[in-house]
Enzyme design. Structure first.
Site, PDB file in Angstrom:
ATOM      1  N   ASP A 295       0.290  -8.440 -12.212  1.00  0.00           N
ATOM      2  CA  ASP A 295       1.420  -7.657 -11.739  1.00  0.00           C
ATOM      3  C   ASP A 295       2.061  -6.925 -12.922  1.00  0.00           C
ATOM      4  O   ASP A 295       2.247  -7.507 -14.001  1.00  0.00           O
ATOM      5  CB  ASP A 295       2.437  -8.599 -11.083  1.00  0.00           C
TER       6      ASP A 295
ATOM      7  N   GLU B 206      -2.349  -4.061 -12.481  1.00  0.00           N
ATOM      8  CA  GLU B 206      -1.503  -3.061 -11.843  1.00  0.00           C
ATOM      9  C   GLU B 206      -1.016  -2.167 -12.982  1.00  0.00           C
ATOM     10  O   GLU B 206      -0.161  -2.589 -13.776  1.00  0.00           O
ATOM     11  CB  GLU B 206      -0.332  -3.731 -11.126  1.00  0.00           C
TER      12      GLU B 206
END
Length: 698
Positions: A349, A386
């Site tokens: 993330d 990401e």
């Protein structure tokens, strides 16, 4: 254990955390600036502190001590003494019980109280003040564990990237409404490998199950005060501990057993991990672990005023990946999950934050990436980033080092724009269909580095992309201000559900067309769990706080006629992809000849004319054919063509030459086509012949 000793033995500075050796437990915790760290032992209820013992040794900035006769199951916490000087970045407060950063299990949950703060909430001096209340009653206790598990016979699928199909899902949401699972196990790790779940994934052709965060996380105070909850889990409290809410029995072996069963079914497990920040928040946040152990080391602080955290994540803080011990903690955590749970990969993330050292910009050569790329364990698992955060220069798609795949939001946005019938999309679409070589073809990276997706947990579901033009987040309690305002969606005549048969039929066809586009593209496809049966969030594009039926899988919808029809179509498309090596090309294609006027990749319009520069500049051009070709190991030519039409008009597509007998394998307008059940020669086409492709008049 017997009566606790008055003092600890010296023990060892390695390994970090609490380690049971059969005779006792060694405790080791890093802090470069603490003056003393106490081990606090609690009774089995976690309510009463029964001993407070200073760790006697400090070696290489690691505090350590050994507790004889201690056993797994022991509950403990830490207290750190040192300067309370926020203006210098130090926030030591021994009144605050701290979670061991290496704790592999937690007992209890966070109870929100102002005593969790190191300062006096409401004081005129704000975070410069000092709070003397004991936070222990409100803090989960760390638990000593023994991670013995019999993995004999387990075989990792080790699916090549070129054959990988990722399915993103939430542990609880996937099975909370699955009636075949016993009620206590619904929504838990134990249910992940239920035969019904595995059967569903296998039918789809999924090779990897990617789970939203399962590290222990907090239920945010502001959400609980609204009657909501942190459903997604992107607010980590302990990087080594599984989330207790997902365990039916309280044992992490539930997850190990589920992974073993998934492996036996040929399915890898990828974890979505959040190492960019922690649940302690900004400088005004709580003191529950890293902040109290060594705030100035664990977190990135502003250079000119270390009282304040750097907030490139938008969540209040960032881990300081320029510090070796912080990088070690993250790498140790990853290795623990890869070895103790045999996890097959990780999705990072806000991965750009992990590539920021100090307060510099993103660096693909950052130490964190170097550590992972050389680690003998971690370099062999799947690594996905990401590729953005909210800091300066935070959009870094395509800039990660070799070995990483990246979420390609340009793919998502381009495909949505194309099927929404935006103008001037054909050149951009071609770049995305062909693996986004313009973005990823550098440093010997491969086309699998582009993780292609139509939808993900953050945003509208595929069904809602063709059903709503605006977001509908009222249930989140923020007056619909949260979430992205532009979803590149279209409702095709009615906002939300409708009984208009024409609108409904076209929405279903669009979903099939977009799924066919996804699995017909070079790169690594990722399917948002539920898109294969039309899961809806009623237009909510930010359902992070919706731990209810809005987010959970509706297995009744899966079993419905419409649900099964879309599932069957999705499975057929994935199956075609798996049998078509040209679509899974491991390298980028640039039109190199493979045989007699046929290139490895070529582009045509509906007339079977190769697109000229003028054609590419035609902003209203919406018909496109991508033909891929290869010579197989036996010297045979293999071609596959993706024909797409978003013009809104019916078109006759002519198969490009040279003369070849070709078969229509999948048609989004005729979902009953099955390449193994051909109706005579109905779906066999000679090059130069025309194939009708449906549109829809506006």
């Amino acid at each position: 254990m017997n009566r606790l000793p008055d003092r600890l033995l010296p023990g060892s500075p390695y390994p970090l955390g609490a380690t049971f050796d059969g005779l006792g437990v060694n405790f080791a915790v890093f802090s470069a600036h603490a003056e003393q760290i106490d081990l606090c032992v609690f009774d089995p209820s976690g309510k009463r502190e029964v001993a407070r013992l200073p760790l006697p040794e400090w070696t290489d900035e690691v505090w350590h001590g050994y507790l004889p006769d201690a056993r797994p199951g022991l509950l403990y916490g830490l207290r750190a003494h040192g300067p309370y000087a926020p203006e210098e970045g130090h926030r030591f407060n021994p009144n605050k019980l701290l979670i061991d950063p290496y704790a592999r299990k937690l007992h209890g949950t966070v109870r929100w109280t102002d005593a969790l703060h190191g300062y006096r909430v409401g004081s005129s001096k704000a975070d410069l003040s000092f709070d003397r209340r004991d936070s222990a009653p409100a803090v989960p206790k760390s638990v000593v564990t023994s991670d013995a598990f019999d993995w004999t016979g387990d075989v990792r699928p080790n699916t090549p990237w070129s054959k990988t199909v990722i399915y993103e899902a939430h542990v609880k949401g996937l099975t909370k409404l699955l009636e075949e699972v016993s009620p206590p196990e619904r929504g838990t790790f134990a249910a992940l490998s239920h035969p019904r779940v595995i059967e569903h994934l296998q039918k789809l052709g999924v090779t990897a199950l990617e789970l939203l965060p399962i590290h222990a996380f907090v239920q945010d105070r502001f959400l609980q005060e609204r009657g909501l909850s942190n459903y997604w889990g992107y607010n980590t409290l302990a990087f080594f501990a599984p989330e207790a809410r997902y365990m039916a029995t309280g044992s992490a072996d539930e997850l190990r057993l589920a992974i073993r069963r998934l492996h036996a079914a040929g399915i890898e497990v990828i974890l979505d991990v959040v190492y960019n920040h922690t649940a302690e928040g900004s400088e005004m946040g709580q003191t529950m672990s890293l902040r109290g152990l060594d705030n100035a080391t664990y977190y990135r602080l502003q250079d000119d005023n270390p009282r304040y955290c750097v907030n490139d994540t938008g969540t209040g803080n960032c881990l300081n990946m320029s510090k070796a011990r912080v990088v070690q903690m993250v790498a140790d955590s990853l290795r623990y999950w890869a070895e103790s749970f045999r996890v097959d990969g990780f999705r990072f993330d806000l991965g750009v934050t992990l590539g920021r050292e100090g307060n510099k910009g993103f660096d693909p050569g950052a130490g964190f990436f170097d550590v992972l790329r050389q680690d003998p364990v971690l370099q062999r698992v799947k690594l996905i980033s990401e590729p953005w955060d909210v800091g300066p220069g935070g959009y870094q798609l395509g800039q990660h080092p070799p070995g990483f795949a990246e979420w390609n939001d340009k793919y998502r946005d381009t495909v949505r724009r194309y099927w929404r019938r935006d103008s001037d999309q054909r050149p951009e679409l071609a770049a995305r269909l062909s693996g986004s070589g313009d973005i990823f073809d550098r440093r010997a990276r491969r086309s699998w580095a582009s993780v292609n997706f139509l939808a993900a947990h953050d945003g509208l579901t595929l069904n809602d992309v063709v059903t709503y033009e605006g977001k509908h987040n009222e249930a989140n309690g923020e007056d619909n201000r949260d979430g992205h305002s532009e979803n590149l969606s279209r409702n095709w005549g009615a906002e939300g559900p409708t009984e208009d048969p024409e609108i409904l039929a076209y929405r279903e066809r669009l979903k099939r067309s977009m799924l066919l586009t996804l699995f017909g593209s070079l790169g690594t496809p990722m399917l948002l769990g539920g898109d294969e049966f039309g899961r809806t969030q009623d237009g909510n594009n930010n359902a992070y706080c919706q731990d209810n039926a809005l987010s959970w899988f509706d297995w009744g919808r899966i079993d419905s006629e419409a649900g099964q029809a879309l599932i069957d179509f999705t499975a057929r498309v994935v199956g075609v992809r798996s049998r078509m090596p040209p679509v899974r090309a491991g390298r980028f294609l640039y039109g190199e000849a493979v045989r007699d006027g046929i290139s490895d990749i070529d582009w045509f319009d509906e007339r079977s004319e190769r697109l000229s520069e003028e054609d590419w500049r035609n902003v209203e051009g919406r018909a496109l054919v991508m033909r891929l070709a290869r010579i197989d190991d036996e010297g045979r030519l293999q071609t596959v063509s993706l024909m797409i039409n978003s013009s809104g008009e019916d078109l006759d597509f002519i198969f490009p030459g040279p003369a070849l007998i070709q078969t229509v394998l999948v048609d989004s307008a005729d979902p009953e086509i099955a390449d193994l059940q051909l109706d005579g020669d109905r779906y066999r086409v000679l090059s130069g012949a025309a194939v009708w492709m449906a549109g829809r008049e506006s």
